[in-house]
Scaffold this active site. Structure first.
Site, PDB file in Angstrom:
ATOM      1  N   ALA A 497      -8.201  46.874 -27.864  1.00  0.00           N
ATOM      2  CA  ALA A 497      -8.568  47.969 -26.962  1.00  0.00           C
ATOM      3  C   ALA A 497      -7.768  49.217 -27.299  1.00  0.00           C
ATOM      4  CB  ALA A 497      -8.315  47.566 -25.515  1.00  0.00           C
ATOM      5  N   LYS A 500      -9.768  54.049 -24.404  1.00  0.00           N
ATOM      6  CA  LYS A 500     -11.095  54.221 -23.813  1.00  0.00           C
ATOM      7  C   LYS A 500     -11.910  52.937 -23.776  1.00  0.00           C
ATOM      8  CE  LYS A 500     -11.644  59.123 -25.029  1.00  0.00           C
ATOM      9  NZ  LYS A 500     -12.486  60.123 -25.756  1.00  0.00           N
ATOM     10  N   THR A 547       1.006  50.098 -26.899  1.00  0.00           N
ATOM     11  CA  THR A 547       0.875  51.479 -26.436  1.00  0.00           C
ATOM     12  C   THR A 547       2.246  51.993 -26.003  1.00  0.00           C
ATOM     13  OG1 THR A 547       0.578  51.069 -24.061  1.00  0.00           O
ATOM     14  CG2 THR A 547      -1.354  50.785 -25.482  1.00  0.00           C
ATOM     15  N   LYS A 571       8.332  50.479 -23.874  1.00  0.00           N
ATOM     16  CA  LYS A 571       9.603  50.438 -23.137  1.00  0.00           C
ATOM     17  C   LYS A 571       9.471  50.865 -21.680  1.00  0.00           C
ATOM     18  CE  LYS A 571      11.052  52.959 -26.575  1.00  0.00           C
ATOM     19  NZ  LYS A 571      10.207  52.516 -27.684  1.00  0.00           N
ATOM     20  N   VAL A 601      14.033  47.639 -28.113  1.00  0.00           N
ATOM     21  CA  VAL A 601      15.340  48.234 -28.403  1.00  0.00           C
ATOM     22  C   VAL A 601      15.548  48.507 -29.884  1.00  0.00           C
ATOM     23  CG1 VAL A 601      17.836  47.874 -28.288  1.00  0.00           C
ATOM     24  CG2 VAL A 601      16.383  47.209 -26.365  1.00  0.00           C
ATOM     25  N   LEU A 605      14.768  44.318 -35.233  1.00  0.00           N
ATOM     26  CA  LEU A 605      16.099  43.700 -35.209  1.00  0.00           C
ATOM     27  C   LEU A 605      16.247  42.776 -33.995  1.00  0.00           C
ATOM     28  CD1 LEU A 605      18.366  46.751 -36.140  1.00  0.00           C
ATOM     29  CD2 LEU A 605      17.521  44.931 -37.642  1.00  0.00           C
ATOM     30  N   LYS A 674      16.116  52.716 -24.128  1.00  0.00           N
ATOM     31  CA  LYS A 674      16.617  51.541 -24.859  1.00  0.00           C
ATOM     32  C   LYS A 674      17.992  51.116 -24.357  1.00  0.00           C
ATOM     33  CE  LYS A 674      14.077  52.548 -29.125  1.00  0.00           C
ATOM     34  NZ  LYS A 674      14.179  52.920 -30.559  1.00  0.00           N
TER      35      LYS A 674
END
Length: 814
Positions: A497, A500, A547, A571, A601, A605, A674
């Protein structure tokens, strides 16, 4: 001697009869052939006798016989005169039965038995005539002459001793190879017609196998045997080549429609092999049911029954009261209500059992009448009946001596989002059953199948966002299919998706999804996602948020409550207010869902995983500092090497290291989110507003306007940064954009870092975090690595996705 039984689906039309005749005449040994009514015939007879209007009833009966006449005409028999006489005689008898039924307020069950068994007579007449027409010496035998039964007229139980005497005294022609008998029918002590109940023709065949000491019983139907699961629900279900009587009886009792438990009893008495074969694929080996089998699988199959009701009776009356169970089940037996499953609490305070939903009202009335006094005295609680329930069962000898099977079964059901309302283990210890809501059956069924029979661990992906990171993730999933296959893993992209529209397909990971998404006009909503997961078509369904949308992240708790796992690079949720932060984790815990966000973050890693390991080992983190933006690491590295700030930003933007608007990176808000997430992982209850945040850009610089305007005015900062870096260099230091958490305080901003500090060499897009803890002090634990670009972020997401897969300790089925 062999006994063969053919079901109604095998005799649906003239081609079916010819095919059955070929199967019969290929037999080398003398055979007894038992047949069911042709498809839909018994239902028509039910409707006929219940229809009060004489003209309508006559029309139903005429259409039924006309259909059978057309079947005979299509077979082009040599001499059909005798057959037509039998048809006419039977039709007249049925008309007389209808007249007698509707002239009286009561329906004689023996008369009903003769009506409902007329279909078996018709099909046996036709098959007998067909074999004679083909030149084979055959004999038609009325099964009522041999099978004697007692009990309820429509659900009679065969008396094998009396039936054996009748069989032994029977004078059969010695020159015939095939004996044709109608199934379903028997006679009682008064020589009146009675029926052998549901799947009565299979039962008839098993009785004849028992009486004749047959070498084998073959049940010919429209499937190739017993499968590890219902092939209509699980397309990958495997044929079970060999299974024991006990296992087959458990499967039959718990909903496997291929055979009925009553069928196994008579052949089990004499150790006669029962073989389930497919009349449309006669060369298939089928399933052989014997006293024991060589199949080493610990779990043989799963089965299910839906449209059940769970009845719960509880109260102090049940404690230490002898005869309570007898009263409960006795009053239900008087109403001919079958108990499918029973579960009792260890305290004896309550008992619950499952019945067919159609019997619910009768059962409730019977129980209320039986326990009216106890209910009035309130020593019994009101009778609780919950409708729309299903029973899911696993069957296999491994339940007796293999550890962990019950645990895996129940865990798989729970993982599918179902609440288990009752559990019961069969007295044979060959099965364990769980009662759940009907709406959760499909999902639970698939998850249980995947747990025991799918050697490949599977995850079904719903990818939200197909920008740089999302597109790269899909590419990685597509390119890794062969490798994952060899590792026993299936990663299926089920839905993609954008902001839209969305597209969904069974195999999106194996095709170019872009045209599908461009042509789509489907808008994704939570209601549609709920519908998709409730369809039960997915195993380990996992939403992947690629996203940076706050609108998407606001739905995380809902996604988890629906039953999805959640993997995110976004985040926004983990750095939102603490109430939202807690709610997401509560949903994940409540629904036993995975929620992974390692890429929040440090891109690819393992920062969060490592911090968690330190805390679990008993370490105490004192402070952390880090370079948590690959794009800012890249930009400041270029400036350190002498490139003007404006050119460094332009180069990073061109390489795709920054957001489309570089101000999103330069503001420092991404880094602030973060470090807040890291602090929360360490137990701090802080908000985004608690961070001392300084933008990388100087305060006096006007960064407003369009992206183009901003890029055009950015050279105004070149001299500022050149001076800062020159000053730092003179002091054997450099400048880094650093996030830190120390003494409960969060700060983010440009910071001078000396040559002796662990963050000094970090540049060129690297991320790094220095952890000072009780175990790692004064020299910190440092994690560093490349942290810019879509590839490493997608790789980190992919790693999280694979963490949702269940661990396979051993193979339980083969």
């Amino acid at each position: 001697m062999k006994v063969l039984k053919f079901g109604g689906s095998s005799l649906a039309d003239s081609a079916g009869f010819r095919n059955v005749a070929q199967i019969i005449t290929a037999q080398a040994t003398r055979s007894i052939i038992t047949v069911s009514a042709t498809a839909t015939t018994t239902d028509t007879l039910h409707l006929f006798i219940e229809t009060a209007d004489k003209a309508e009833a006559h029309q139903l009966l005429s259409a039924l016989f006309e259909r059978h006449q057309q079947l005979v005409d299509a077979l082009d028999l040599n001499d059909s005169g005798q057959l037509l006489m039998q048809f006419n005689q039977l039709q007249q008898q049925l008309q007389q039965h209808w007249q007698a039924r509707h002239s009286s307020s009561l329906l004689d069950p023996h008369r009903l038995s003769e009506i409902l068994s007329a279909g078996e007579l018709l099909s046996s007449y036709i098959l007998y005539a067909l074999l004679k027409s083909m030149g084979y010496a055959s004999h038609w035998l009325d099964s009522r002459e041999v099978i004697h039964a007692s009990g309820p007229v429509l659900e009679s139980q065969a008396d094998l001793i009396a039936s054996q005497e009748a069989w032994n005294s029977l004078q059969l022609p010695s020159n015939v190879h095939y004996i044709i008998v109608p199934g379903f029918m028997a006679s009682d002590n008064a020589q009146a017609t009675c029926l052998l109940g549901r799947n009565g023709s299979d039962y008839s065949a098993a009785i004849f196998a028992n009486l004749s000491h047959a070498d084998s019983l073959e049940i010919w139907t429209d499937v190739s045997g017993i499968y590890s699961a219902d092939p209509r629900k699980i397309s990958q279900a495997q044929l079970i080549k060999s299974i024991s009587y006990r296992e087959a009886m458990e499967l039959a009792h718990h909903g496997t429609g291929v055979i009925h438990p009553k069928t196994i009893g008579p052949v089990r008495q004499k150790g006669i092999p029962l073989i389930v074969k497919n009349s449309f694929q006669p060369n298939d080996a089928g399933t052989v049911i014997t006293p024991s089998c060589s199949n080493p699988a610990k779990v043989k199959a799963i089965s299910s029954q839906s449209r059940m009701s769970l009845v719960s009776i509880s109260g102090s009356y049940l404690c230490d009261t002898s005869g309570a169970a007898e009263r409960i089940f006795g009053c239900l037996a008087q109403q001919h209500i079958s108990i499918i499953l029973i579960s009792q609490s260890s305290s004896e305070y309550s008992v619950c059992f499952a019945i067919r939903q159609q019997d619910e009202q009768i059962a409730k009335a019977a129980l209320k009448a039986e326990f009216s006094s106890e209910l009035q005295q309130q020593v019994l609680d009101p009778i609780d009946i919950r409708s729309h329930r299903s029973i899911l069962t696993v069957v296999g000898k491994g339940l007796i001596d293999e550890k962990g099977i019950s645990s895996k079964f129940l865990s798989a059901i729970s993982a599918g989002g179902a609440n288990i309302e009752a559990i019961a283990q069969g007295s044979s210890e060959l099965s364990i059953s769980a009662v759940i809501k009907d709406q959760h059956l499909s999902s639970a069924y698939r998850r249980v199948y995947a747990e025991f029979f799918d050697r490949k661990r599977q995850v079904d992906l719903f990818i939200l966002g197909c920008g740089n990171v999302g597109t790269e993730l899909i590419r990685q999933v597509q390119s890794q299919q062969d490798y994952l296959h060899n590792k026993g893993i299936r990663a299926n992209v089920r839905l993609i998706a954008n902001s839209k529209y969305y597209c969904d397909d069974e195999q999106l990971e194996q095709q170019d999804w872009r045209p599908l998404l461009e042509q789509s006009h489907q808008t994704l909503s939570n209601k549609q996602l709920q519908g998709l997961i409730e369809s039960g078509h997915y195993v380990n369904p996992t939403i992947v948020d690629c996203t940076c949308s706050e609108e998407v992240s606001a739905n995380y708790a809902d996604y988890l409550d629906m039953g999805f796992n959640l993997v995110t690079a976004n985040k926004k949720a983990n750095s939102s207010d603490m109430a939202t932060y807690r709610r997401i984790r509560q949903s994940a815990s409540r629904r036993f869902r995975h929620f992974f966000y390692e890429t929040n973050v440090g891109a690819g890693l393992p920062i969060l995983k490592t911090l968690d390991s330190l805390l679990c080992s008993g370490d105490t983190v004192q402070n952390i500092s880090g370079i948590l933006s690959g794009s800012l690491s890249y930009i400041l590295g270029l400036v350190e090497d002498g490139l003007p700030m404006s050119q460094a930003v332009a180069q990073a933007k061109e390489q795709g290291f920054t957001e489309p608007d570089p101000r999103d990176d330069l503001s420092g808000m991404d880094v602030a989110r973060k470090i807040l997430i890291l602090a929360r992982e360490l137990g701090a209850e802080l908000e985004l507003s608690d961070i001392r945040l300084n933008s990388l850009l100087p305060n006096e610089f006007d960064s407003s306007g369009s992206v183009a305007d901003f890029m055009q005015s950015l050279p105004q900062t070149d001299a500022y940064f050149e001076e800062l870096f020159a000053k730092a260099k003179s002091q054997h230091a450099t400048l880094k954009y650093v996030a830190s958490f120390e003494d409960g305080q969060l700060s983010v901003g440009l910071q001078q870092v000396s040559e002796t500090e662990p963050l000094y060499p970090i540049k060129g897009g690297e991320n790094a975090i220095a952890v000072y803890s009780e175990y790692y002090s004064p020299i910190p634990f440092v994690i560093k690595g490349y942290g810019a670009g879509a590839s490493v972020t997608a790789s980190g997401i992919f790693s999280n996705i694979l963490q949702t897969l269940p661990h396979r300790e051993q193979e339980l089925a083969s």
